[in-house]
Motif scaffolding. Sequence first.
Motif, mmCIF file in Angstrom:
data_model
loop_
_atom_site.group_PDB
_atom_site.id
_atom_site.type_symbol
_atom_site.label_atom_id
_atom_site.label_comp_id
_atom_site.label_asym_id
_atom_site.label_seq_id
_atom_site.Cartn_x
_atom_site.Cartn_y
_atom_site.Cartn_z
ATOM 1 N N GLY A 1 -1.198 14.519 6.815
ATOM 2 C CA GLY A 1 -0.109 14.360 5.866
ATOM 3 C C GLY A 1 1.267 14.477 6.491
ATOM 4 N N LEU A 2 1.324 14.985 7.730
ATOM 5 C CA LEU A 2 2.520 15.062 8.575
ATOM 6 C C LEU A 2 3.457 16.218 8.260
ATOM 7 C CD1 LEU A 2 3.625 11.375 9.221
ATOM 8 C CD2 LEU A 2 1.948 12.770 10.431
ATOM 9 N N GLY A 3 3.362 16.841 7.092
ATOM 10 C CA GLY A 3 4.255 17.950 6.804
ATOM 11 C C GLY A 3 5.710 17.520 6.894
ATOM 12 N N LEU B 1 0.838 -1.195 0.000
ATOM 13 C CA LEU B 1 0.000 0.000 0.000
ATOM 14 C C LEU B 1 0.873 1.244 0.000
ATOM 15 C CD1 LEU B 1 -2.759 -1.098 2.546
ATOM 16 C CD2 LEU B 1 -2.788 -1.235 0.049
ATOM 17 N N CYS B 2 0.776 2.022 -1.064
ATOM 18 C CA CYS B 2 1.685 3.154 -1.277
ATOM 19 C C CYS B 2 0.951 4.467 -1.504
ATOM 20 C CB CYS B 2 2.608 2.856 -2.456
ATOM 21 S SG CYS B 2 3.507 1.296 -2.296
ATOM 22 N N MET B 3 -0.307 4.539 -1.077
ATOM 23 C CA MET B 3 -1.035 5.808 -1.176
ATOM 24 C C MET B 3 -0.735 6.667 0.045
ATOM 25 S SD MET B 3 -2.879 3.355 0.388
ATOM 26 C CE MET B 3 -4.057 2.627 -0.753
ATOM 27 N N PRO B 4 -1.141 7.945 0.054
ATOM 28 C CA PRO B 4 -0.908 8.782 1.234
ATOM 29 C C PRO B 4 -1.509 8.152 2.495
ATOM 30 C CG PRO B 4 -1.548 10.145 -0.618
ATOM 31 C CD PRO B 4 -1.728 8.717 -1.055
ATOM 32 N N PRO B 5 -0.909 8.422 3.663
ATOM 33 C CA PRO B 5 -1.334 7.744 4.893
ATOM 34 C C PRO B 5 -2.773 8.017 5.299
ATOM 35 C CG PRO B 5 0.198 9.540 5.367
ATOM 36 C CD PRO B 5 0.234 9.316 3.894
ATOM 37 N N LYS C 1 5.832 3.891 4.620
ATOM 38 C CA LYS C 1 5.915 4.749 5.791
ATOM 39 C C LYS C 1 5.252 6.104 5.495
ATOM 40 C CE LYS C 1 8.882 7.996 4.470
ATOM 41 N NZ LYS C 1 8.697 9.453 4.614
ATOM 42 N N PRO C 2 4.667 6.747 6.496
ATOM 43 C CA PRO C 2 4.334 6.202 7.807
ATOM 44 C C PRO C 2 3.207 5.185 7.663
ATOM 45 C CG PRO C 2 3.317 8.341 7.556
ATOM 46 C CD PRO C 2 4.180 8.134 6.333
ATOM 47 N N PRO C 3 3.090 4.232 8.579
ATOM 48 C CA PRO C 3 2.141 3.135 8.376
ATOM 49 C C PRO C 3 0.678 3.552 8.393
ATOM 50 C CG PRO C 3 3.129 3.031 10.557
ATOM 51 C CD PRO C 3 3.897 4.060 9.791
ATOM 52 N N GLY C 4 0.379 4.730 8.927
ATOM 53 C CA GLY C 4 -1.000 5.193 8.943
ATOM 54 C C GLY C 4 -1.084 6.632 9.387
ATOM 55 N N ALA C 5 -2.292 7.150 9.412
ATOM 56 C CA ALA C 5 -2.494 8.531 9.841
ATOM 57 C C ALA C 5 -2.561 8.654 11.353
ATOM 58 C CB ALA C 5 -3.766 9.093 9.209
ATOM 59 N N THR C 6 -2.926 7.568 12.051
ATOM 60 C CA THR C 6 -2.991 7.588 13.508
ATOM 61 C C THR C 6 -2.451 6.280 14.076
ATOM 62 O OG1 THR C 6 -5.189 6.581 13.771
ATOM 63 C CG2 THR C 6 -5.118 8.964 13.356
ATOM 64 N N LEU C 7 -2.069 6.327 15.338
ATOM 65 C CA LEU C 7 -1.618 5.120 16.036
ATOM 66 C C LEU C 7 -2.748 4.118 16.190
ATOM 67 C CD1 LEU C 7 0.431 6.940 18.791
ATOM 68 C CD2 LEU C 7 1.408 5.415 17.074
ATOM 69 N N SER C 8 -3.940 4.610 16.482
ATOM 70 C CA SER C 8 -5.065 3.717 16.760
ATOM 71 C C SER C 8 -5.445 2.876 15.558
ATOM 72 C CB SER C 8 -6.279 4.536 17.234
ATOM 73 O OG SER C 8 -6.007 5.204 18.434
ATOM 74 N N GLU C 9 -5.431 3.490 14.369
ATOM 75 C CA GLU C 9 -5.823 2.707 13.203
ATOM 76 C C GLU C 9 -4.802 1.624 12.880
ATOM 77 O OE1 GLU C 9 -6.393 5.750 10.266
ATOM 78 O OE2 GLU C 9 -4.382 5.490 9.414
ATOM 79 N N VAL C 10 -3.513 1.897 13.090
ATOM 80 C CA VAL C 10 -2.503 0.878 12.827
ATOM 81 C C VAL C 10 -2.606 -0.252 13.852
ATOM 82 C CG1 VAL C 10 -0.063 0.396 12.456
ATOM 83 C CG2 VAL C 10 -0.995 2.606 11.799
ATOM 84 N N ALA C 11 -2.899 0.093 15.112
ATOM 85 C CA ALA C 11 -3.097 -0.933 16.130
ATOM 86 C C ALA C 11 -4.275 -1.833 15.766
ATOM 87 C CB ALA C 11 -3.317 -0.282 17.487
ATOM 88 N N ASN D 1 4.257 20.039 -5.523
ATOM 89 C CA ASN D 1 2.804 20.003 -5.797
ATOM 90 C C ASN D 1 2.081 18.830 -5.151
ATOM 91 O OD1 ASN D 1 3.046 22.296 -7.605
ATOM 92 N ND2 ASN D 1 3.939 20.878 -9.097
ATOM 93 N N GLN D 2 2.600 18.336 -4.042
ATOM 94 C CA GLN D 2 1.930 17.248 -3.326
ATOM 95 C C GLN D 2 1.076 17.855 -2.203
ATOM 96 O OE1 GLN D 2 4.610 14.111 -2.152
ATOM 97 N NE2 GLN D 2 5.370 13.804 -4.224
ATOM 98 N N GLU D 3 -0.152 18.187 -2.544
ATOM 99 C CA GLU D 3 -1.015 18.893 -1.596
ATOM 100 C C GLU D 3 -1.370 18.043 -0.381
ATOM 101 O OE1 GLU D 3 -2.059 22.110 -1.432
ATOM 102 O OE2 GLU D 3 -0.558 22.369 -3.005
ATOM 103 N N TRP D 4 -1.462 16.724 -0.565
ATOM 104 C CA TRP D 4 -1.868 15.861 0.550
ATOM 105 C C TRP D 4 -0.907 15.965 1.721
ATOM 106 C CZ3 TRP D 4 1.504 12.240 2.415
ATOM 107 C CH2 TRP D 4 2.558 11.841 1.584
ATOM 108 N N ILE D 5 0.352 16.255 1.434
ATOM 109 C CA ILE D 5 1.369 16.256 2.483
ATOM 110 C C ILE D 5 1.235 17.468 3.409
ATOM 111 C CG2 ILE D 5 3.332 17.553 1.528
ATOM 112 C CD1 ILE D 5 4.947 14.923 1.925
ATOM 113 N N TRP D 6 0.506 18.493 2.940
ATOM 114 C CA TRP D 6 0.268 19.687 3.751
ATOM 115 C C TRP D 6 -1.075 19.640 4.470
ATOM 116 C CZ3 TRP D 6 4.220 22.650 4.736
ATOM 117 C CH2 TRP D 6 5.256 22.778 3.805
ATOM 118 N N GLN D 7 -1.864 18.633 4.188
ATOM 119 C CA GLN D 7 -3.175 18.510 4.813
ATOM 120 C C GLN D 7 -3.060 17.820 6.167
ATOM 121 O OE1 GLN D 7 -5.272 16.295 1.822
ATOM 122 N NE2 GLN D 7 -5.317 18.008 0.375
#
Length: 308
Positions: free
Chosen positions: A163-165, A65-69, A90-100, A154-160
């Motif tokens: 996206g972790l910045g 899985l290689c889409m944005p977290p 990486k990172p494996p997800g947007a939150t710790l809870s979802e990866v758990a 131009n990767q807008e997702w990374i600023w949302q």
Amino acid sequence: MSPINLAIVGVGKIVRDQHLPSIAANPDFKLIATASRHGTVDGIESFTAIEDMLKAVPAIDAVSLCMPPQYRYEAAHKALSAGKHVFLEKPPGATLSEVADLEDLAKSKGVSLFASWHSRYAPAVEAAKSFLGSTKINSVHVIWKEDVRHWHPNQEWIWQAGGLGVFDPGINALSIVTHILPKAIFLTGATLEFPENRDAPIAADLHFKNADDLPIHAEFDWRQTGKQSWDIVAETDAGQMVLADGGAKLTINGELKSSEPEQEYPSLYRRFAEIVKAGTSDVDLAPLRHVADAFMLGRRKFVEAFHD
């Protein structure tokens, strides 16, 4: 043993630059399908949605899985629920809870889940870990500064939000630090700089320590121009250690000790094959936990707007 039939979800730059060559060079894997809204791979059956791919190609054994977290949990849940092994970029997800939750699901389905940290497989990382384990460490300074316009144009997702910045590259440094230091560390203070027009930080100044009060200072910045900096410097009783170029080069007291060609993603796929064959998972959330702590504990500072 037959090759592991692999599918990729999210065919973007990192897939073309790293995943595809690594898969092609590894006899343990055979790429048989992709799912992506925009990207395809020549000669490989392609779909625009993971659920369509999983339904149409039951021979798939594993999914990378290689889409944005922010969008990874839903796809991972579908793949694991279908009995597929899952490789999480990486990172494996947007939150710790979802990866758990995904880890629990993988266990219940008897399949492997791999939270990959590619920088841990940089060529000089293990040598640095061995050196630090043999001496007393007095301080650690992490300098991770790069030009976001060069590496993430131009990767807008990374600023949302999610996206972790600057933590998108910074988490690579944290993945190395948490691997090479002998004891666990924890955050004591942080300042996060947010452009006034963005939801994610452009810079971060972090302070950690361990149970022995070892001071660790990390500086992450996306505004670097010219030479890029991906260095970890440790002052020790045996002298100064510099792990440079993102873990590619190790010097001790100015003497070069290790400098080998980069093999991060080939190493990741070797590790993924190992855990699939062994029926185990590898889900270390320490780097992501430190990022979550920074957002929870960090002081926010707003800076000038950022435009690509």
